[in-house]
Write a protein that holds these residues in place. Structure first.
Motif, mmCIF file in Angstrom:
data_model
loop_
_atom_site.group_PDB
_atom_site.id
_atom_site.type_symbol
_atom_site.label_atom_id
_atom_site.label_comp_id
_atom_site.label_asym_id
_atom_site.label_seq_id
_atom_site.Cartn_x
_atom_site.Cartn_y
_atom_site.Cartn_z
ATOM 1 N N PRO A 503 0.819 -1.222 0.000
ATOM 2 C CA PRO A 503 0.000 0.000 0.000
ATOM 3 C C PRO A 503 0.851 1.270 0.000
ATOM 4 O O PRO A 503 0.448 2.302 -0.505
ATOM 5 C CB PRO A 503 -0.807 -0.089 1.289
ATOM 6 N N SER A 504 2.060 1.184 0.587
ATOM 7 C CA SER A 504 2.985 2.313 0.475
ATOM 8 C C SER A 504 4.398 1.799 0.722
ATOM 9 O O SER A 504 4.589 0.750 1.333
ATOM 10 C CB SER A 504 2.652 3.415 1.476
ATOM 11 N N GLY A 505 5.380 2.541 0.240
ATOM 12 C CA GLY A 505 6.767 2.145 0.448
ATOM 13 C C GLY A 505 7.212 0.998 -0.444
ATOM 14 O O GLY A 505 8.251 0.395 -0.216
ATOM 15 N N GLY A 506 6.434 0.684 -1.475
ATOM 16 C CA GLY A 506 6.825 -0.396 -2.384
ATOM 17 C C GLY A 506 7.773 0.095 -3.463
ATOM 18 O O GLY A 506 7.939 1.302 -3.659
ATOM 19 N N ASN A 507 8.422 -0.849 -4.126
ATOM 20 C CA ASN A 507 9.325 -0.493 -5.218
ATOM 21 C C ASN A 507 8.866 -1.072 -6.562
ATOM 22 O O ASN A 507 9.491 -0.838 -7.577
ATOM 23 C CB ASN A 507 10.747 -0.967 -4.913
ATOM 24 N N ASN A 508 7.782 -1.875 -6.545
ATOM 25 C CA ASN A 508 7.220 -2.388 -7.790
ATOM 26 C C ASN A 508 6.281 -1.321 -8.328
ATOM 27 O O ASN A 508 5.061 -1.395 -8.202
ATOM 28 C CB ASN A 508 6.478 -3.703 -7.501
ATOM 29 N N LEU A 509 6.882 -0.285 -8.948
ATOM 30 C CA LEU A 509 6.100 0.886 -9.326
ATOM 31 C C LEU A 509 5.084 0.619 -10.428
ATOM 32 O O LEU A 509 4.013 1.209 -10.427
ATOM 33 C CB LEU A 509 7.029 2.047 -9.716
ATOM 34 N N PRO A 510 5.386 -0.268 -11.407
ATOM 35 C CA PRO A 510 4.364 -0.506 -12.429
ATOM 36 C C PRO A 510 3.184 -1.311 -11.886
ATOM 37 O O PRO A 510 2.168 -1.413 -12.545
ATOM 38 C CB PRO A 510 5.106 -1.327 -13.487
ATOM 39 N N GLU A 511 3.330 -1.882 -10.691
ATOM 40 C CA GLU A 511 2.391 -2.856 -10.145
ATOM 41 C C GLU A 511 2.297 -4.064 -11.073
ATOM 42 O O GLU A 511 1.213 -4.590 -11.332
ATOM 43 C CB GLU A 511 1.019 -2.234 -9.905
ATOM 44 N N ALA A 548 6.538 -4.590 -21.257
ATOM 45 C CA ALA A 548 6.945 -3.186 -21.460
ATOM 46 C C ALA A 548 6.644 -2.302 -20.256
ATOM 47 O O ALA A 548 6.305 -1.135 -20.400
ATOM 48 C CB ALA A 548 6.292 -2.613 -22.718
ATOM 49 N N VAL A 549 6.778 -2.841 -19.039
ATOM 50 C CA VAL A 549 6.430 -2.057 -17.853
ATOM 51 C C VAL A 549 7.541 -1.103 -17.427
ATOM 52 O O VAL A 549 7.274 -0.056 -16.850
ATOM 53 C CB VAL A 549 6.056 -2.968 -16.666
ATOM 54 N N ASP A 550 8.791 -1.474 -17.683
ATOM 55 C CA ASP A 550 9.908 -0.618 -17.296
ATOM 56 C C ASP A 550 10.710 -0.227 -18.533
ATOM 57 O O ASP A 550 10.928 -1.053 -19.423
ATOM 58 C CB ASP A 550 10.851 -1.358 -16.322
ATOM 59 N N ILE A 551 11.153 1.025 -18.565
ATOM 60 C CA ILE A 551 12.040 1.471 -19.649
ATOM 61 C C ILE A 551 13.439 1.612 -19.062
ATOM 62 O O ILE A 551 13.709 2.560 -18.330
ATOM 63 C CB ILE A 551 11.605 2.834 -20.218
ATOM 64 N N PRO A 552 14.336 0.665 -19.367
ATOM 65 C CA PRO A 552 15.707 0.810 -18.856
ATOM 66 C C PRO A 552 16.346 2.016 -19.526
ATOM 67 O O PRO A 552 16.211 2.180 -20.740
ATOM 68 C CB PRO A 552 16.399 -0.485 -19.306
#
Lengths: 588, 341
Positions: A503-511, A548-552
């Motif tokens: 709910p907060s403090g996560g690092n999986n930003l794309p979910e 395509a969730v993350d753009i390196p």
């Protein structure tokens, strides 16, 4: 301090341009450098010559020098001079330095019960600096105090997360005085320690490779004040540690080299100066009055030009990968980025080269990235799902832009769309990257607004909180990520496993919550075959890039300087691309 | 007369204590109030004293341990209680007592604040005292000479150098001076070479030469300009003409009559500068790696370390109070018209 930096850097630059720096050859002047990047894949200036003083300095201080209460990478590297954990990273350079090798233990852990139980045998004859023998009970105690007490909160909590807990929950040795302590760490005799995990975990050797298995005798533990009275099990003991000032180490007379095949213990004395000016550290390295910048994150921007314009100096520099990826995440629940084609359009239309320049160029910023795993991490597989071409004078080639437009067509947004890009307001380079990205996306009609949030709350309150992201429509989020241990699991599990969404403090930003990816994580970590695991990490990387969730954007790099009089110099990837401090020495 | 001075001192002392109390309330208010205005919660504050990616449990434990879960006035009350009656600190396996006056424990490194202040004060005092002597002597001397040789090359050169001194920042002059004298010419020790006087007076002196000069350069300029202007004004006064007319030697005119009245305003500025010196010392200490109060204050502010910030602020306030008191007492010595009381 952050406020002083840019002006100080400017001042250093001015010092350089006045030409006064040109004659700063220093004491090591007669030595020729081993060459640019020479220490990135092999240990250079190899020597067994003992004696002298090895001088470190850093612009910061330890979070704590207590091996059980530290998280900083340089600190994990440095504490091995006075402490021996069960395992540690191999003193080597390049990809070899990603392996963990036995230190206090005789060999790597023996897994049983399908990877849920790990057994380690201690070497015999290892003593503390007061002459008393090291026992497995001290290893158990060290893990208990570092992971289960209210007071020691600065280090990682992986043991707490993976070890079976008591019922009722174990409260740590300061509150729970029962003799058995945490029941899932057994010590059947003084040289055996057995860990019982709650689920199979094949990379447990990496966890015991962290400083928290460095033994602490219970009678000597002073809790938060232990950092002032650390018991040494390594080749050096701490003569003094003064917060914000310095630490000095001298030889531990009770260290027996026959029990320690990985350490050379060359210098007679080691000094570490804390809270020094970053620019002055660089000047002293160049003048020869300092041997190592302990932080290992590269020289100041004012110094870079000085090093690169002079071939002799450049031959004493390394430009290693720092184990970091700078990337942009796209949230799967913010329209229209919930459509994979819109995400792919952003993949194509992101001007990575402009973003790289915004972050400091290839040397201080890093290499343009096409994968989520950086090349220095176990499991890296080279591929490029969204190949881009660039025009001669900069900017994306028309064919690449055409590809982006065709993806937009498939997404049903042929003229583009609107979204937001987030960056950390107190990281000017990240904001500059966001601006570069904005310019690139504009070319295909993707209009973006840059939103800035403070770094301290970035994950706790803003982009790490899914509700905030959805409510505010933050489609694209810039961030950087590095692993606590250099494997695909250590790197990817917090940013791509669906179960890491919080709910907060996560690092999986794309979910990202792809069942196949989640299953692959379980498969990998339950598999004791190293090669098979590495292969799976490559697969996960490819699947996430298909989604395509993350753009390196860039594999982070830094420019490091090594004075020519320092021996056994090699870049360790175990601690994120800094020099390995275990076996360094000095030529006289 | 001594009784009047004594009563005066008592009044000033009471005033100082009240001021320090007000300062502590203001610091508390700023520390908790301003971040709240921009939306910071106590959870985020606590998170800065926990390692990377903290769990909710770790944050809750830390909040409780540092009393951040209590209302501000309760925290302030506990702090005052510590100052008056001392406090206990839990290290984990053992407790320790910090006897009054106890200015709390650092949130960051868990050490009592007062010993840290005591430990670092000598470095800052060494730096400040040496620099103050240098800038006062050189600044006033330059100013007098400039005033006496007004319009000469000497006067112009001195004023240009003075201008440079005011405008060049310490991190520039400091780095430049170390590059020249330490790393190129190798005649003076470079950054990070400070040792306490008690450990080795020789090294102490050597390591402070560059910091002293760098810091003094910044201030000397102001004093040179002030002295020059003051002297020029005074030398035009009637009583100077009278002194000269009655046949006094020029040396006596300058030293006894002109300088004395010029010094009064300079002394006022000096008192304030000395009190505010912590600000200049911050940059000098940072550039030269001197572990003084200035560095401690930066670390405290950057690290959200309230007890340390409080401690350093109070020391700085005390510095100003004491410096002003000394100046007020000196007025009475320099200017016979001033009466205490």
């Amino acid at each position: 301090m952050k406020k002083i930096r840019p002006i100080a850097a400017l001042a250093a630059g001015l010092v350089a341009t006045t030409g006064l720096a040109a004659c700063g050859g220093g004491s090591g002047g007669s030595n020729k450098g081993a060459g640019y990047n020479a220490a990135t894949d092999k240990v250079i200036n190899q020597s067994d010559k003992k004696g002298g003083t090895l001088r470190f300095a850093i612009s910061d201080d330890f979070d704590s020098p207590d091996p059980g209460n530290t998280y900083y990478a340089w600190s994990q590297n440095f504490v091995r001079l006075y402490g021996r954990g069960l395992l540690t990273f191999k003193p080597a350079a390049g990809s070899e330095s990603n392996q963990v090798v036995p230190d206090l233990a005789q060999g790597p852990g023996t897994p049983s019960d399908g990877g849920k139980t790990w057994t380690y045998k201690l070497r015999s004859g290892v003593k503390y600096d007061d002459g008393t023998p090291v026992t497995s009970k001290d290893v158990k105690y060290a893990v208990e105090r570092s992971n289960f007490t209210d007071e020691l909160q600065l280090g990682p909590k992986y043991f707490k997360a993976y070890l079976q807990d008591n019922t009722p929950a174990y409260k740590g040795p300061y509150k729970d005085k029962s003799p058995q302590g945490l029941k899932s760490i057994e010590t059947p005799d003084d040289s055996t320690v057995i860990f019982h995990l709650s689920k199979p975990f094949s990379e447990f050797d990496y966890l015991v490779g962290m400083a928290q298995t460095i033994p602490v005798p219970q009678a000597k533990d002073k809790g938060l004040k232990y950092e002032q009275a650390i018991v040494s099990s390594g080749p050096y003991k701490i003569d003094s540690y003064q917060r914000g000032k310095s630490m000095t180490l001298s030889r531990n007379p009770n260290w027996d080299p026959s029990t320690d095949p990985i350490r050379k213990a060359l210098p007679d004395r080691i000094e570490l100066q804390l809270k020094q000016s970053g620019d002055d550290i660089d000047n002293r390295l160049l003048a020869g009055s300092l041997d190592v910048d302990a932080a290992g994150v590269g020289v100041q921007s004012g110094t870079q030009g000085k090093l690169l314009s002079d071939q002799t100096k450049k031959a004493n520099t390394d430009n290693p990968l720092q184990g970091y990826l700078r990337f942009a995440s796209m949230n799967l629940h913010v329209a229209p980025l919930d459509n994979v084609h819109c995400r792919r359009a952003v993949q194509y239309a992101t001007d990575k080269v402009a973003m790289q320049s915004a972050y400091g160029g290839p040397l201080a910023g890093g290499d343009v990235a096409t994968t989520i795993l950086p090349p220095s991490i176990v499991g890296y597989t080279k591929f490029d799902k969204y190949p881009q071409k660039y025009k001669q004078g900069g900017g994306l080639d028309d064919s690449t832009l055409a590809q982006a437009k065709s993806e937009l067509q498939q997404c049903g947004k042929p003229t583009g769309f609107k979204t937001k890009i987030s960056a950390r307001s107190d990281r000017p380079k990240e904001v500059a990257m966001a601006q570069a990205m904005q310019q690139g996306l504009k070319q295909v009609g993707i209009q973006t607004e840059i939103v800035q949030y403070p770094a301290g709350d970035y994950f706790n309150k803003y982009v790490g909180a899914p509700k905030f992201v959805h409510d505010n429509g933050v489609g694209i989020m810039l961030m950087a990520w590095s692993a606590d241990w250099p494997t695909g699991y250590g790197f990817l599990s917090q940013i791509l496993d669906g179960r890491a969404i919080k709910p907060s403090g996560g690092n999986n930003l794309p979910e990202e919550n792809n069942q196949k990816i989640n299953d692959l994580f379980d498969q990998a970590i339950g598999n004791t075959d190293k090669e098979a695991r590495a292969k799976i990490y490559g697969q996960i990387d490819q699947m996430a890039m298909d989604d395509a969730v993350d753009i390196p954007i860039i594999y982070a790099k830094a420019l490091l300087y090594r004075p020519p009089n320092v021996t056994n110099v090699g870049i360790t990837q175990g601690y994120g691309g800094m020099y390995d401090y275990l076996n360094m020495g000095v030529k006289k | 007369m001594p009784r009047i001075v004594f009563a005066y001192l008592i009044r000033r002392l009471i005033g100082a204590v009240i001021m320090l109390l007000i300062v502590s309330v203001v610091v508390f208010g700023i520390f908790f109030g301003i971040p709240k205005l921009v939306g910071q919660t106590n959870d985020q504050l606590a998170a800065s004293f926990v390692g990377k990616a903290p769990t909710a449990e770790a944050i809750a434990q830390t909040k409780h341990r540092l009393n951040l879960d209590k209302p501000i006035w309760v925290q302030y009350g506990k702090w005052i209680q510590g100052v008056v009656a001392g406090q206990d600190f839990n290290n984990g396996p053992s407790k320790e007592h910090c006897s009054a006056p106890c200015f709390g424990y650092s949130f960051k490194n868990n050490q009592a604040v007062l010993p840290q202040l005591e430990d670092r004060a000598p470095a800052t005092l060494s730096l400040a005292a040496g620099a103050a002597i240098i800038w006062l002597l050189s600044g006033v001397a330059t100013g007098i000479l400039s005033a006496l040789k007004r319009g000469s090359i000497w006067d112009r050169a001195a004023m240009v150098i003075a201008l440079a001194g005011v405008s060049l920042p310490i991190y520039f002059t400091g780095l430049l001076s170390m590059q020249i004298f330490s790393y190129n010419l190798d005649v003076l020790p470079g950054g990070g070479s400070y040792v306490p006087f008690s450990q080795n007076p020789g090294t102490w002196f050597q390591s402070l030469i560059l910091p002293w000069i760098t810091l003094a350069f910044l201030y000397a300029a102001t004093y040179a300009r002030l002295t020059r202007a003051g002297m020029l004004e005074t030398l035009g006064e009637d009583y100077i003409r009278t002194a000269r007319a009655k046949g006094l030697a020029e040396r006596a005119v300058i030293a006894k009559h002109a300088l004395r009245s010029t010094l009064t305003p300079i002394l006022t500025v000096f008192g304030m500068d000395l009190g505010l010196l912590l600000g200049g010392a911050v940059l000098t200490e940072h550039t030269f790696g001197i572990p003084g109060l200035g560095q401690l204050s930066i670390d405290g502010i950057v690290g959200n370390d309230l007890p340390v910030v409080l401690g350093v602020t109070l020391v700085a306030a005390l510095f100003i109070v004491v410096a002003n008191l000394i100046v007020d007492l000196l007025y009475a010595v320099i200017d016979p018209r001033v009466r205490l009381g």
